[in-house]
Design an enzyme around this catalytic site. Structure first.
Site, PDB file in Angstrom:
ATOM      1  N   GLY A  45      20.434   9.802 -28.617  1.00  0.00           N
ATOM      2  CA  GLY A  45      21.692   9.057 -28.671  1.00  0.00           C
ATOM      3  C   GLY A  45      22.780   9.878 -28.007  1.00  0.00           C
ATOM      4  O   GLY A  45      22.728  11.108 -28.017  1.00  0.00           O
ATOM      5  N   GLN A  50      31.160  12.585 -25.783  1.00  0.00           N
ATOM      6  CA  GLN A  50      30.315  13.763 -25.555  1.00  0.00           C
ATOM      7  C   GLN A  50      30.173  14.092 -24.073  1.00  0.00           C
ATOM      8  O   GLN A  50      29.711  15.176 -23.719  1.00  0.00           O
ATOM      9  CB  GLN A  50      28.918  13.553 -26.153  1.00  0.00           C
ATOM     10  CG  GLN A  50      28.920  13.460 -27.678  1.00  0.00           C
ATOM     11  CD  GLN A  50      27.511  13.267 -28.209  1.00  0.00           C
ATOM     12  OE1 GLN A  50      27.011  12.152 -28.259  1.00  0.00           O
ATOM     13  NE2 GLN A  50      26.859  14.358 -28.585  1.00  0.00           N
ATOM     14  N   CYS A  93      23.049  17.460 -33.256  1.00  0.00           N
ATOM     15  CA  CYS A  93      23.965  16.800 -32.317  1.00  0.00           C
ATOM     16  C   CYS A  93      23.964  17.590 -31.019  1.00  0.00           C
ATOM     17  O   CYS A  93      24.060  18.813 -31.043  1.00  0.00           O
ATOM     18  CB  CYS A  93      25.375  16.769 -32.916  1.00  0.00           C
ATOM     19  SG  CYS A  93      26.605  16.024 -31.830  1.00  0.00           S
ATOM     20  N   LEU A  94      23.855  16.885 -29.895  1.00  0.00           N
ATOM     21  CA  LEU A  94      23.844  17.572 -28.600  1.00  0.00           C
ATOM     22  C   LEU A  94      25.122  18.385 -28.388  1.00  0.00           C
ATOM     23  O   LEU A  94      25.120  19.362 -27.655  1.00  0.00           O
ATOM     24  CB  LEU A  94      23.689  16.544 -27.464  1.00  0.00           C
ATOM     25  CG  LEU A  94      22.325  15.854 -27.381  1.00  0.00           C
ATOM     26  CD1 LEU A  94      22.374  14.727 -26.362  1.00  0.00           C
ATOM     27  CD2 LEU A  94      21.219  16.840 -27.036  1.00  0.00           C
ATOM     28  N   HIS A 135      25.888   7.867 -36.591  1.00  0.00           N
ATOM     29  CA  HIS A 135      26.216   9.181 -36.003  1.00  0.00           C
ATOM     30  C   HIS A 135      27.004   9.000 -34.698  1.00  0.00           C
ATOM     31  O   HIS A 135      28.036   9.632 -34.488  1.00  0.00           O
ATOM     32  CB  HIS A 135      24.918   9.962 -35.751  1.00  0.00           C
ATOM     33  CG  HIS A 135      25.123  11.298 -35.091  1.00  0.00           C
ATOM     34  ND1 HIS A 135      24.840  12.486 -35.713  1.00  0.00           N
ATOM     35  CD2 HIS A 135      25.593  11.626 -33.853  1.00  0.00           C
ATOM     36  CE1 HIS A 135      25.136  13.493 -34.887  1.00  0.00           C
ATOM     37  NE2 HIS A 135      25.584  12.990 -33.744  1.00  0.00           N
ATOM     38  N   GLU A 136      26.534   8.077 -33.848  1.00  0.00           N
ATOM     39  CA  GLU A 136      27.213   7.865 -32.560  1.00  0.00           C
ATOM     40  C   GLU A 136      28.578   7.202 -32.768  1.00  0.00           C
ATOM     41  O   GLU A 136      29.552   7.535 -32.103  1.00  0.00           O
ATOM     42  CB  GLU A 136      26.351   7.008 -31.623  1.00  0.00           C
ATOM     43  CG  GLU A 136      24.959   7.560 -31.316  1.00  0.00           C
ATOM     44  CD  GLU A 136      24.966   9.009 -30.861  1.00  0.00           C
ATOM     45  OE1 GLU A 136      25.973   9.478 -30.301  1.00  0.00           O
ATOM     46  OE2 GLU A 136      23.953   9.695 -31.092  1.00  0.00           O
ATOM     47  N   HIS A 139      31.275   9.542 -33.473  1.00  0.00           N
ATOM     48  CA  HIS A 139      31.855  10.196 -32.288  1.00  0.00           C
ATOM     49  C   HIS A 139      33.029   9.389 -31.743  1.00  0.00           C
ATOM     50  O   HIS A 139      34.018   9.959 -31.285  1.00  0.00           O
ATOM     51  CB  HIS A 139      30.806  10.349 -31.183  1.00  0.00           C
ATOM     52  CG  HIS A 139      29.897  11.535 -31.345  1.00  0.00           C
ATOM     53  ND1 HIS A 139      30.356  12.833 -31.355  1.00  0.00           N
ATOM     54  CD2 HIS A 139      28.558  11.618 -31.508  1.00  0.00           C
ATOM     55  CE1 HIS A 139      29.329  13.663 -31.507  1.00  0.00           C
ATOM     56  NE2 HIS A 139      28.219  12.958 -31.604  1.00  0.00           N
TER      57      HIS A 139
HETATM   58 ZN   LIG Z   1      26.335  13.781 -31.905  1.00  0.00          ZN
END
Ligand SMILES: [Zn+2]
Length: 179
Positions: A45, A50, A93-94, A135-136, A139
């Protein structure tokens, strides 16, 4: 085109996102680049902030862990309802490399969104996809998964967060299915 993934400490992760008004080829190119960036980082995701873009957009592809699932694009999503039951899962998380922590979230949601052609959807979603969406979605709301942790847990990861913010720890492709 690969975008640079923005990590913890960057202002864009704490910046208000704007509603997308023009659903056009330009947006579809951003979506394609976001998928490319996500796959290169071995994520499942990725939200626009991000990749340094403060718009209400995220992409998900759960295919690596669920064969029935494929690419999904969420434009201007709005979570309308959360289910009553919750569960726990260790999230990563990236944008927060190396940190993985258990996060408790509702197991189901009702969400409205548009696809990359402007078509509107109103869906009830449960299971792992519901978690990844939350989660997304966070963001887009300037929230990171670490914000959900207890103050004790937060204090334990403080040093690592500092290292990420100072650039000592960078994003690396991992096979941990991060978000
Ligand atoms: Zn994330």
């Amino acid at each position: 085109m690969l975008y640079e993934i923005q990590t913890y400490g960057k202002d864009v992760l704490r910046t208000k996102t704007e509603k997308i008004l023009q659903i056009d080829d330009n947006l579809r190119e951003i979506v394609a680049n976001m998928f490319e960036t996500m796959y290169a980082a071995e994520g499942i995701g990725l939200a626009a902030p991000q990749v340094d873009n403060s718009i209400r957009l995220f992409v998900i592809d759960l295919a690596p862990i669920d064969e029935e699932e494929g690419r999904r694009v969420f434009v201007n999503p709005k979570i309308l309802e959360f289910g009553d039951t919750q569960d726990e899962y260790e999230e990563g998380c990236l944008s927060i490399p190396t940190i993985k922590e258990i996060v408790t979230r509702p197991t189901s949601i009702r969400i409205t969104y548009q696809d990359m052609y402007g078509k509107h959807y109103d869906e009830e979603i449960d299971g792992f996809l519901a978690r990844v969406i939350q989660h997304e979605y966070d963001h887009l709301e300037k929230t990171l998964f670490i914000d959900h942790l207890s103050s004790l847990k937060k204090s334990l990861i403080k040093k690592t967060l500092k290292k990420i913010a100072s650039g000592e720890i960078e994003v690396e492709a991992s096979e941990n299915f991060e978000l």
